[in-house]
Design a protein around this motif. Structure first.
Motif, PDB file in Angstrom:
ATOM      1  N   VAL A 171      -5.434  66.077  27.316  1.00  0.00           N
ATOM      2  CA  VAL A 171      -5.799  67.354  27.935  1.00  0.00           C
ATOM      3  C   VAL A 171      -5.738  67.190  29.455  1.00  0.00           C
ATOM      4  O   VAL A 171      -6.635  66.598  30.069  1.00  0.00           O
ATOM      5  CB  VAL A 171      -7.188  67.810  27.476  1.00  0.00           C
ATOM      6  CG1 VAL A 171      -7.584  69.121  28.148  1.00  0.00           C
ATOM      7  CG2 VAL A 171      -7.204  67.972  25.955  1.00  0.00           C
ATOM      8  N   ARG A 172      -4.674  67.724  30.039  1.00  0.00           N
ATOM      9  CA  ARG A 172      -4.410  67.537  31.463  1.00  0.00           C
ATOM     10  C   ARG A 172      -3.674  68.744  32.025  1.00  0.00           C
ATOM     11  O   ARG A 172      -3.042  69.501  31.283  1.00  0.00           O
ATOM     12  CB  ARG A 172      -3.548  66.295  31.712  1.00  0.00           C
ATOM     13  CG  ARG A 172      -4.157  64.984  31.262  1.00  0.00           C
ATOM     14  CD  ARG A 172      -3.170  63.858  31.409  1.00  0.00           C
ATOM     15  NE  ARG A 172      -3.703  62.595  30.933  1.00  0.00           N
ATOM     16  CZ  ARG A 172      -2.982  61.505  30.774  1.00  0.00           C
ATOM     17  NH1 ARG A 172      -1.672  61.519  31.047  1.00  0.00           N
ATOM     18  NH2 ARG A 172      -3.551  60.384  30.339  1.00  0.00           N
ATOM     19  N   ALA A 173      -3.731  68.876  33.339  1.00  0.00           N
ATOM     20  CA  ALA A 173      -2.918  69.859  34.055  1.00  0.00           C
ATOM     21  C   ALA A 173      -1.924  69.098  34.923  1.00  0.00           C
ATOM     22  O   ALA A 173      -2.280  68.094  35.551  1.00  0.00           O
ATOM     23  CB  ALA A 173      -3.802  70.752  34.917  1.00  0.00           C
ATOM     24  N   TYR A 174      -0.683  69.571  34.933  1.00  0.00           N
ATOM     25  CA  TYR A 174       0.382  68.914  35.682  1.00  0.00           C
ATOM     26  C   TYR A 174       1.065  69.902  36.620  1.00  0.00           C
ATOM     27  O   TYR A 174       1.239  71.079  36.265  1.00  0.00           O
ATOM     28  CB  TYR A 174       1.457  68.361  34.738  1.00  0.00           C
ATOM     29  CG  TYR A 174       0.980  67.339  33.746  1.00  0.00           C
ATOM     30  CD1 TYR A 174       0.905  65.993  34.084  1.00  0.00           C
ATOM     31  CD2 TYR A 174       0.617  67.719  32.452  1.00  0.00           C
ATOM     32  CE1 TYR A 174       0.492  65.047  33.154  1.00  0.00           C
ATOM     33  CE2 TYR A 174       0.193  66.781  31.522  1.00  0.00           C
ATOM     34  CZ  TYR A 174       0.129  65.444  31.882  1.00  0.00           C
ATOM     35  OH  TYR A 174      -0.290  64.518  30.966  1.00  0.00           O
ATOM     36  N   ARG A 175       1.454  69.403  37.753  1.00  0.00           N
ATOM     37  CA  ARG A 175       2.340  70.179  38.603  1.00  0.00           C
ATOM     38  C   ARG A 175       3.752  70.012  38.038  1.00  0.00           C
ATOM     39  O   ARG A 175       4.257  68.905  37.891  1.00  0.00           O
ATOM     40  CB  ARG A 175       2.265  69.678  40.049  1.00  0.00           C
ATOM     41  CG  ARG A 175       3.086  70.503  41.043  1.00  0.00           C
ATOM     42  CD  ARG A 175       2.715  70.138  42.482  1.00  0.00           C
ATOM     43  NE  ARG A 175       2.860  68.719  42.733  1.00  0.00           N
ATOM     44  CZ  ARG A 175       3.997  68.117  43.098  1.00  0.00           C
ATOM     45  NH1 ARG A 175       5.107  68.831  43.243  1.00  0.00           N
ATOM     46  NH2 ARG A 175       4.039  66.814  43.319  1.00  0.00           N
ATOM     47  N   LYS A 176       4.368  71.135  37.702  1.00  0.00           N
ATOM     48  CA  LYS A 176       5.664  71.094  37.016  1.00  0.00           C
ATOM     49  C   LYS A 176       6.701  70.298  37.815  1.00  0.00           C
ATOM     50  O   LYS A 176       7.452  69.505  37.249  1.00  0.00           O
ATOM     51  CB  LYS A 176       6.167  72.521  36.789  1.00  0.00           C
ATOM     52  CG  LYS A 176       7.530  72.616  36.121  1.00  0.00           C
ATOM     53  CD  LYS A 176       7.953  74.069  35.965  1.00  0.00           C
ATOM     54  CE  LYS A 176       9.333  74.188  35.348  1.00  0.00           C
ATOM     55  NZ  LYS A 176       9.738  75.596  35.169  1.00  0.00           N
ATOM     56  N   GLU A 177       6.728  70.505  39.117  1.00  0.00           N
ATOM     57  CA  GLU A 177       7.713  69.830  39.957  1.00  0.00           C
ATOM     58  C   GLU A 177       7.602  68.317  39.833  1.00  0.00           C
ATOM     59  O   GLU A 177       8.601  67.608  39.919  1.00  0.00           O
ATOM     60  CB  GLU A 177       7.510  70.251  41.413  1.00  0.00           C
ATOM     61  CG  GLU A 177       8.536  69.696  42.383  1.00  0.00           C
ATOM     62  CD  GLU A 177       8.253  70.115  43.810  1.00  0.00           C
ATOM     63  OE1 GLU A 177       9.026  69.720  44.701  1.00  0.00           O
ATOM     64  OE2 GLU A 177       7.260  70.828  44.034  1.00  0.00           O
ATOM     65  N   PHE A 178       6.374  67.826  39.610  1.00  0.00           N
ATOM     66  CA  PHE A 178       6.169  66.389  39.467  1.00  0.00           C
ATOM     67  C   PHE A 178       6.539  65.906  38.072  1.00  0.00           C
ATOM     68  O   PHE A 178       7.339  64.980  37.901  1.00  0.00           O
ATOM     69  CB  PHE A 178       4.715  66.032  39.771  1.00  0.00           C
ATOM     70  CG  PHE A 178       4.317  64.659  39.309  1.00  0.00           C
ATOM     71  CD1 PHE A 178       4.753  63.540  39.982  1.00  0.00           C
ATOM     72  CD2 PHE A 178       3.521  64.501  38.173  1.00  0.00           C
ATOM     73  CE1 PHE A 178       4.402  62.270  39.541  1.00  0.00           C
ATOM     74  CE2 PHE A 178       3.157  63.237  37.733  1.00  0.00           C
ATOM     75  CZ  PHE A 178       3.594  62.115  38.428  1.00  0.00           C
ATOM     76  N   VAL A 179       5.979  66.532  37.039  1.00  0.00           N
ATOM     77  CA  VAL A 179       6.094  65.974  35.703  1.00  0.00           C
ATOM     78  C   VAL A 179       7.508  66.101  35.138  1.00  0.00           C
ATOM     79  O   VAL A 179       7.936  65.264  34.335  1.00  0.00           O
ATOM     80  CB  VAL A 179       5.057  66.634  34.765  1.00  0.00           C
ATOM     81  CG1 VAL A 179       5.485  68.027  34.333  1.00  0.00           C
ATOM     82  CG2 VAL A 179       4.787  65.747  33.564  1.00  0.00           C
ATOM     83  N   GLN A 180       8.257  67.105  35.577  1.00  0.00           N
ATOM     84  CA  GLN A 180       9.608  67.260  35.034  1.00  0.00           C
ATOM     85  C   GLN A 180      10.609  66.278  35.644  1.00  0.00           C
ATOM     86  O   GLN A 180      11.738  66.183  35.180  1.00  0.00           O
ATOM     87  CB  GLN A 180      10.090  68.698  35.208  1.00  0.00           C
ATOM     88  CG  GLN A 180       9.403  69.678  34.265  1.00  0.00           C
ATOM     89  CD  GLN A 180      10.094  71.023  34.187  1.00  0.00           C
ATOM     90  OE1 GLN A 180      10.843  71.406  35.078  1.00  0.00           O
ATOM     91  NE2 GLN A 180       9.830  71.768  33.130  1.00  0.00           N
TER      92      GLN A 180
END
Length: 354
Positions: A171-180
């Motif tokens: 259960v986490r929140a990610y910044r899309k620009e980072f995780v992709q």
């Protein structure tokens, strides 16, 4: 990059495998909660059906038909495991922020917004919900599972350079620009510590918030759900994941302990040989000699097992220390290559977008 003049767009990723008992009611719960915050974030829910064998696929499609502008469903033809389900979610999310939830809502739906708020507030790349940090709490989790999860995370905390409290949580929140731009390889539960490990390499900003892990509702469905985690498998995979953070520490640590034990044994043997040499010299007749090799041979005859144990332990310690230095060198090479590969991938993604 997030446009602060517009409402941030949030993708809630829900991996599912054989969740017919809870999927509909929990997606409705998440949807209702997000609608209550509709003035704060725009959002979508992305259901990843990981090759379920029950009615999960039909329920997911029915939810898409019911809420076509809010809910999407992606189906794996076969079970590809949690890691691949999360990667599918990352790849197909349209939001600037991607939040992965556990469909059993053992972490309550309010953490979706709490983690997103923290991510935007701190300009973080990852925000993790942690029941093991100060302010966190665990309720109604079976004792055996709770103990193993707690100790695996402690082991990883000890092994990792950055001291987080929850490495295994999904259960986490990610910044899309980072995780992709992360090149993720693992296929199952190990993906969660892998993300943290690679985030550390890239010097990503990762933040934890205290969370309440509550299995009270989940326990009501005992026997009705077939998607429960295989506890022992996740435990050992967690131990192996902890090993990748700093493998050289384990090799060098074991090597150092064995080296100390062998030196202790060998030094006592050396002391006994010198004592025997001194005692023998004091009783020798004029003209007789007692060499060091004679005393050494006498000591070996008397205590061959001490020579054997001390010598073998010394050789093994050298082997472990050598493996430690080799793994340190390999780790540094990997980190350099990962940095380079991520930079190239990020440039490629940016060029495709532009």
């Amino acid at each position: 990059m997030m446009n602060m003049n517009q409402k941030p767009f949030l993708s809630v990723v829900a991996p599912c495998y054989n969740e017919e008992a809870i999927l509909e009611i929990n997606i409705e719960t998440v949807k209702k909660y997000l609608e209550s915050d509709k003035n704060k974030y725009d959002w979508e829910i992305v259901i990843i059906n990981d090759g379920s064998k029950d009615k999960t696929a039909e329920i997911a499609d029915a939810l898409v038909d019911k809420y076509p502008n809010r809910v999407r469903a992606i189906h794996h033809p076969t079970n590809l495991n949690l890691g691949n389900a999360i990667k599918t979610g990352f790849k197909n999310s349209r939001g600037e922020v991607i939040v992965v939830i556990d469909i059993d809502l053992s972490y309550a739906e309010n953490y979706i917004v709490e983690m997103t708020d923290k991510l935007i507030e701190t300009s973080a790349d990852v925000v993790m919900a942690s029941p093991y940090m100060k302010g966190g709490k665990v309720t109604a989790v079976p004792f055996f599972r709770r103990i193993m999860s707690s100790w695996v995370n402690r082991f990883m905390r000890m092994a990792a350079q950055d001291k987080y409290h929850t490495f295994t949580g999904m259960v986490r929140a990610y910044r899309k620009e980072f995780v992709q731009t992360l090149n993720l390889k693992t296929k199952d539960y190990e993906i969660n510590p892998e993300i943290i490990y690679k985030g550390m390499i890239l010097r990503a900003k990762m933040v934890e918030i205290p969370a309440h892990l509550d299995w009270t509702e989940q326990n009501k469905f005992a026997g009705k759900r077939t998607s429960s985690l295989r506890v022992l498998r996740s435990f050992f995979s967690g131990l192996m994941s902890g090993f990748i953070f700093r493998p050289y520490i384990f090799f060098i640590g074991i090597g150092a302990i064995l080296m100390l034990l062998s030196l202790y044994e060998l030094l006592w043997l050396f002391y006994d040989v010198l004592s025997d040499l001194a005692q023998s010299s004091s009783v020798l007749l004029p003209g007789e000699e007692r060499s060091f090799s004679h005393s050494l041979a006498a000591e070996f005859k008397q205590n061959p097992q001490s020579f054997l144990v001390g010598g073998i332990t010394f050789i093994i310690s050298i082997q472990f220390l050598s493996l430690g230095f080799l793994s340190l060198q390999s780790k540094r090479y990997f980190e350099e290559l990962f940095h380079l590969g991520t930079s190239i991938k990020k440039q490629t993604v940016n060029q495709n977008i532009s």
